[in-house]
Structure formats: C-alpha cells, structure tokens
Design a protein around this motif. Sequence first.
Motif, PDB file in Angstrom:
ATOM      1  N   SER A 486       9.013  -1.282  -3.226  1.00 12.98           N
ATOM      2  CA  SER A 486       8.386  -2.608  -3.222  1.00 12.98           C
ATOM      3  C   SER A 486       8.222  -3.094  -4.660  1.00 12.98           C
ATOM      4  N   PRO A 488       6.321  -5.565  -5.935  1.00 11.68           N
ATOM      5  CA  PRO A 488       4.937  -5.717  -6.398  1.00 11.68           C
ATOM      6  C   PRO A 488       4.277  -4.377  -6.733  1.00 11.68           C
ATOM      7  N   ILE A 489       4.534  -3.343  -5.896  1.00  9.54           N
ATOM      8  CA  ILE A 489       3.959  -2.029  -6.179  1.00  9.54           C
ATOM      9  C   ILE A 489       4.599  -1.436  -7.425  1.00  9.54           C
ATOM     10  N   ASP A 492       2.943  -2.902 -10.384  1.00  8.20           N
ATOM     11  CA  ASP A 492       1.611  -2.303 -10.550  1.00  8.20           C
ATOM     12  C   ASP A 492       1.715  -0.882 -11.107  1.00  8.20           C
ATOM     13  N   ASN A 510      -1.065  -6.668  -8.245  1.00  3.22           N
ATOM     14  CA  ASN A 510      -0.434  -7.165  -7.020  1.00  3.22           C
ATOM     15  C   ASN A 510      -0.980  -6.481  -5.762  1.00  3.22           C
ATOM     16  N   LYS A 511      -0.792  -5.185  -5.684  1.00  2.00           N
ATOM     17  CA  LYS A 511      -1.121  -4.447  -4.462  1.00  2.00           C
ATOM     18  C   LYS A 511      -2.065  -3.270  -4.691  1.00  2.00           C
ATOM     19  N   GLU A 614      -5.901  -3.928   8.285  1.00  2.00           N
ATOM     20  CA  GLU A 614      -5.475  -3.549   6.940  1.00  2.00           C
ATOM     21  C   GLU A 614      -5.721  -2.054   6.804  1.00  2.00           C
ATOM     22  N   TYR A 616      -5.200   1.415   4.321  1.00  2.00           N
ATOM     23  CA  TYR A 616      -5.002   1.881   2.961  1.00  2.00           C
ATOM     24  C   TYR A 616      -5.051   3.407   2.927  1.00  2.00           C
ATOM     25  N   PHE A 635      -3.845   2.329  -2.213  1.00  2.00           N
ATOM     26  CA  PHE A 635      -2.611   1.581  -1.967  1.00  2.00           C
ATOM     27  C   PHE A 635      -2.520   1.173  -0.499  1.00  2.00           C
ATOM     28  N   PRO A 636      -2.025  -0.049  -0.252  1.00  2.00           N
ATOM     29  CA  PRO A 636      -1.916  -0.511   1.136  1.00  2.00           C
ATOM     30  C   PRO A 636      -0.659   0.032   1.799  1.00  2.00           C
ATOM     31  N   GLU A 638       1.814  -1.389   4.520  1.00  2.00           N
ATOM     32  CA  GLU A 638       2.007  -2.722   5.107  1.00  2.00           C
ATOM     33  C   GLU A 638       3.113  -2.786   6.152  1.00  2.00           C
TER      34      GLU A 638
END
Length: 713
Positions: A486, A488-489, A492, A510-511, A614, A616, A635-636, A638
Amino acid sequence: MEKSDFTKTEYYRNRELSWLAFNERVLSEARDKTIPLFERLKFLSITASNLDEFFMIRVASLKDMVNAGYTKKDIAGMTAQEQLDRIGEAAQKLVSLQYSTYSRSLLPMLRQHGLNVIQEHEALTEEQGEYVDRYFRDNVYPVLTPMAVDSSRPFPLIRNKTLNIGALLSKKNPEGKEKEKELEFATVQVPSVLPRIIPLPHGKDGSRNVILLEEIIERNMQQLFLSYDIICASPYRVMRNADLTIEEDEAADLLKEIQKQLKKRQWGEVIRLEVEEKIDKRLLKLLRREFDIRDEGIYKINGPLDLTFLMKMYGLEGFEDLKNPKHVPAPVRELPPDCDIFEEIRKGDILLHHPYQTFDPVVKFVRDAAADPRVLAIKQTLYRVSGNSPIIAALAQAAENGKQVSVLVELKARFDEENNIIWAKMLEKAGCHVIYGLVGLKTHSKITLVVRREEDGIRRYVHLGTGNYNDSTAKQYTDIGLLTCSAPIGEDATAVFNMLSGYSEPAVWNKLCLAPIWLKKRFLQLIGREKEHAENGGEGHIIAKMNSLCDRDVIEALYAASAAGVKIELIVRGICCLKVGIPGVSENISVRSIVGNFLEHSRIYCFYNNGQEEIYCSSADWMPRNLEKRVEILFPVERQELKDELIHILDIELQDNVKAHILQPDDTYIKVDRRGKTALSSQDYFVKEAKDKARAEESPVNSRVFIPEEPAE
C-alpha cells in the motif's frame, strides 16, 4: 455520567496483584489433569520463570520506591509498601501451591509412568550411590569452586539466580585435644555448565531414575572440605534487583553504558532468598544477615529450589505419549516457498497468523530482498531476535550486497540486552547502519520496509506485526503479521524510519498511528466514538485483544462507554486493572484470559462503528509504558476478507470454553461452565483451520460480523 465518576480507586485492580493472578492461571494448567503430564511440567516451569522475573523487576522497583520514600499511590490507591505487603502474602501462597502441585500431583504421576525423581540422596540404593559418587568424582568435582569465609576471605559474591549450597563447618580437632567447636561458613555454586538432571541406571523393573545435581554435590560435600566436619549443608538461591537504571541523557555511549549496567545485575540488592524448608536455623541466620534481607523476603521451599529445571525434564526422550504432538506451523497458501514474494504482495495484502501459519514468509521477505538486485534499501526494527537469527544473517548479506540497510536495534529490550549488543556489533561490521533507539523511549514497534525499483518506478513493501522478528518464539507466540505494498502505508513506513534515525516527523500521517506521538489519543477517540454511537441510539461494540490492560485513561474511557451502553468484550491474557460488574460502570464489559499451549501475544482492536467496522493490529497493549514511553505502531487492516478473518479469530476466541478464564466481579477468574456445550479450544481450532486452509484450493473464511447473542435457554 461525568468522567470523574470513573476515577474511584475501588474501580481499579492493583497491577502487581493482577499479574500474580495471571501466574495462578498458568499454574492452573499445571494442575489440570486433562492435560498431558509433561505439558503440566512445562507450565509449572513457566510459573517459576515468570515469578523470578516478577521479583527481579516489579518487586525490586517497589522496594526502590520504598527506599526512596516515594509515597504516591497507584491506580488502586495503594502505596508501594502496601503493595509489597499484599504481594508477599500472595506470592507465598502461590509458591506453596507450586510445590504442592509438584510433590503431591506431578511426582506421583511421573512414578506411575516409569520416571522416578529421587528427591534426597539418602534414598539412593547402594548401586545408585556408587554411580553418583563416581559421576561426582569424574564430572562434577573438577568444575566446583568451594569458597570458605573467614577473616582473610570475605563473603563471596553470590550471583543472581544461581543455585548454591551453603554449609556450616567445624575444624577437625587434632587427636587428644578437645575444645569448643567454632562454626565456619562455606559455599559452593551448583555449576550451570553441567546438566541439572542426572539420569541413573534403570531400575530392575525398567523404570527410569533421575537425581538433581545439587543432591549429588551435597552427598559429596565432605570431599570439598577434607579438614572439616560438615555440621549442616543446604541449597539456597538469591534473586537480585535486575531493573536497569540508565541515565541516557548523561550516557555518552549507550551501548557501553548498558554493558556496564548488565554486570550490576549480578550484585544488585537481594530481593528474595529461597532456602530449603529444613535448613538449619544457624545457617539461615547467617544467610539472612549477609544478604541483609527481612523475613518476608525469605521463602522456605518444600522441594527442589528453582523449578525451571522442569523445562529440561520436558525435553527427556522417550515420553512422547505424555506430551502434546509437536506443532508444525502450516504453510501460507498465498506464499508458496518458490514464489516471487513481491509479486504475490502486489496482488493484495496478505495476513499471517502465527504460530498456526509458518513464520517462513517473513524470513523469505527479508532474504529475497537481500538477494534481489532491484531492491535498493531494507529498513527494520529489531526488539528481540533468536540466538541464530536468519533475519540478522539476511540483513548482513544485504549490506554486503551493497544495499542500503538501516536497522534499529533496541538495546533496552529487557533480558535481551546482551544478545542485542552482539547482533548490533555484527550488523555494523557487515556494513549496516545501526541505530540504538531513542533517548528515553524503547522502540517496541515491529516494522520492515523494503524499497524496490520496478518498471513503473519505486515501490515500497512493508511488513507490520504484533510480535518480534524472532523465528524461535514465532513457533510459540500467537501473533498477526501484514504484508502490504500500500502506497500510503509505504510513505508512513518511510516516515517512521526517518523519525527514528533523524528525528524528522512528518506533518501528516496516512494510515499508521504511532506512540508516543498520538496513539493513545487515537484509542481514546475510537472508544469515544463507540460511546457516541450508543448515546445516539446506534449500536456500540468493541472487541479488543491484548496482553495487558492497565492504563487509567483507557479504562476510564471503557467505563464511560460501558455506562453509555457499549458492549465491550476484552480478551486480556495477563494484567487487567479493570473491574467488571460494577453497577452503572462496567456492567457491559466482559474480560477473558486465554492460557494455553501457545502464548497469546497478538493485539487486535475491533470497533463496530455503526456497521462500518474498523479493525487494527498493533505492537502496543493498553498500558502506560506502551502508549507513553515506547515507539509503537497501530496499523489498520482494510482489505475486507482480511477484516473478516480477524473478526473470525476474535469470535472463535470469544467462544473458547476450554482454555478461557472469565474475570468475575470479585477479581477472581473462573473457567467457562461447559455443561451442555461442545468443547472449543481456540488454539486447537486454529491449528486445524490453518492446516485445512493450506490444503484447500480455496479457503473461504467462516466469519461473522457482530451477530447478536442467542437468547439464553
């Protein structure tokens, strides 16, 4: 209700007493007759090891507070001295239960199965006596260092956790001379370089006999002091303050400072003295004086000191029918051994569930990155690694292959400091950039970043986990890992390492969510959102799994959410300072602790969010040290099928009625009442499920999304 309603000290459990209750739950596994006998030995050994660390760190810290005149009360309203008093009572009871379990339950059952542990050397047969005397002469005597104490020889340093035999001696009088005998003290350390469990010749009935090394030494003590009569001899063991205190701001070289502090563990203040119950009063008086320890710190043991030897007994060959079948982690279907791991990650995020699934993909991730010519950089945090770590070897190889390798080695990982210093030096020699953590903070996060040049540009691959990069403990600890590319990850992850190496923090994340920056605030927001949903007529629901829960702010938020009608299901293996069943406060909260063959280590946090779940995973527990004093990552998850899988994991653990202990309003834990129910052990379930998934062409996840409970019959 106002926040102040949830701050009463009677709403909270003392952390240390809660930990002792956890060790009692581990001990209950040793007392469970449905568990294979040698597994019970293992659990008893674990309780002894746990208690050692508890005294060296937690009890030592409380004693330091008392000595410093620190009077601030804890979350439950207890001073340090009050805690020590309560701990002393509870720990003495726990030790008594440990040894009654060993002597009254486990030893007789071992005899029934053909293994006889000879507890006193006086019980040896003539043939056995000749054997152990010969063993002493050939193997033990050359290693021993007897030490006498007199005007020219001061009391020796007795090292932390070592087993020793103390003796009172009197000089043999010359012939024809009579005088009052003066007693002198001598001691000898039971050498740890020799096995503690010594097999003896088999009995005539085919039974196996073993004796402990200290019994052989005690039997032959006269050989060590030929000019003396031995008046009495008895084993003893000391536990010392092992809590390192490092002034990092003043330490010019953190690595050297930690090396220096490690030596101090061997001669810190004595916190606990273990002696045989039948020890001579004169010998005990001398030991008490020399170690400057009060009566409450003395533990009189009815049995062999230091039950951690039972882990070695577990390793004896020939008793496989008395052990659980050896667990072999299942392969990960999405990542066959010969796959291009980067190609597979590009297809979609991959969730790993250890130890049910093998840790090999994590090792492969680093190894393949080290060998791949398109990989430009590898960055990783290391908190604990195994003694012969393939991860370390791969990182060193990557540096030798010319890649940019940055490794944060946390030197302050308790009891792994020495190991981590060795690896840090080795990595530096291989050409890696080694960072020794941040001043005042432990870096506890588990993250690996691989930067790779591909046809469409630079791509970042990331592994995030709830457990350490330790291939050994990954076979015993339950943990969650996520492999992702990902973007965004990846951004980060780069920011995380820039922050760790250069103190450069981005304006926006971001995440990922980091402690100590704002992780705690994020958790409080997520809990508060469930509360708002409930207050506005929606459904509030939280399921959270962790190792420990003792952060006051988090507990207050959970109480407020519960009072608003949020259903809160907690799976907390160890310490839990929250209380259940308080009217108007925690009636909607349940807490369960799962203690089984694997150590429950994963942290999973699930928030219903009015149907928009959600989920995590994190390296952090809900503890002040995790949220305020460590670098941690939340961390999510998703991808929907992975979210479903995590919900499924939580659901199965909430259904566990074999290994789950349920917290009661009186702070006790009880096993689930299984009458009329099909037995379900979550760990056994996941072992079978992982194997079935690995075999299946498709692996549909049998999950649910917060299905309401069925009405009670």
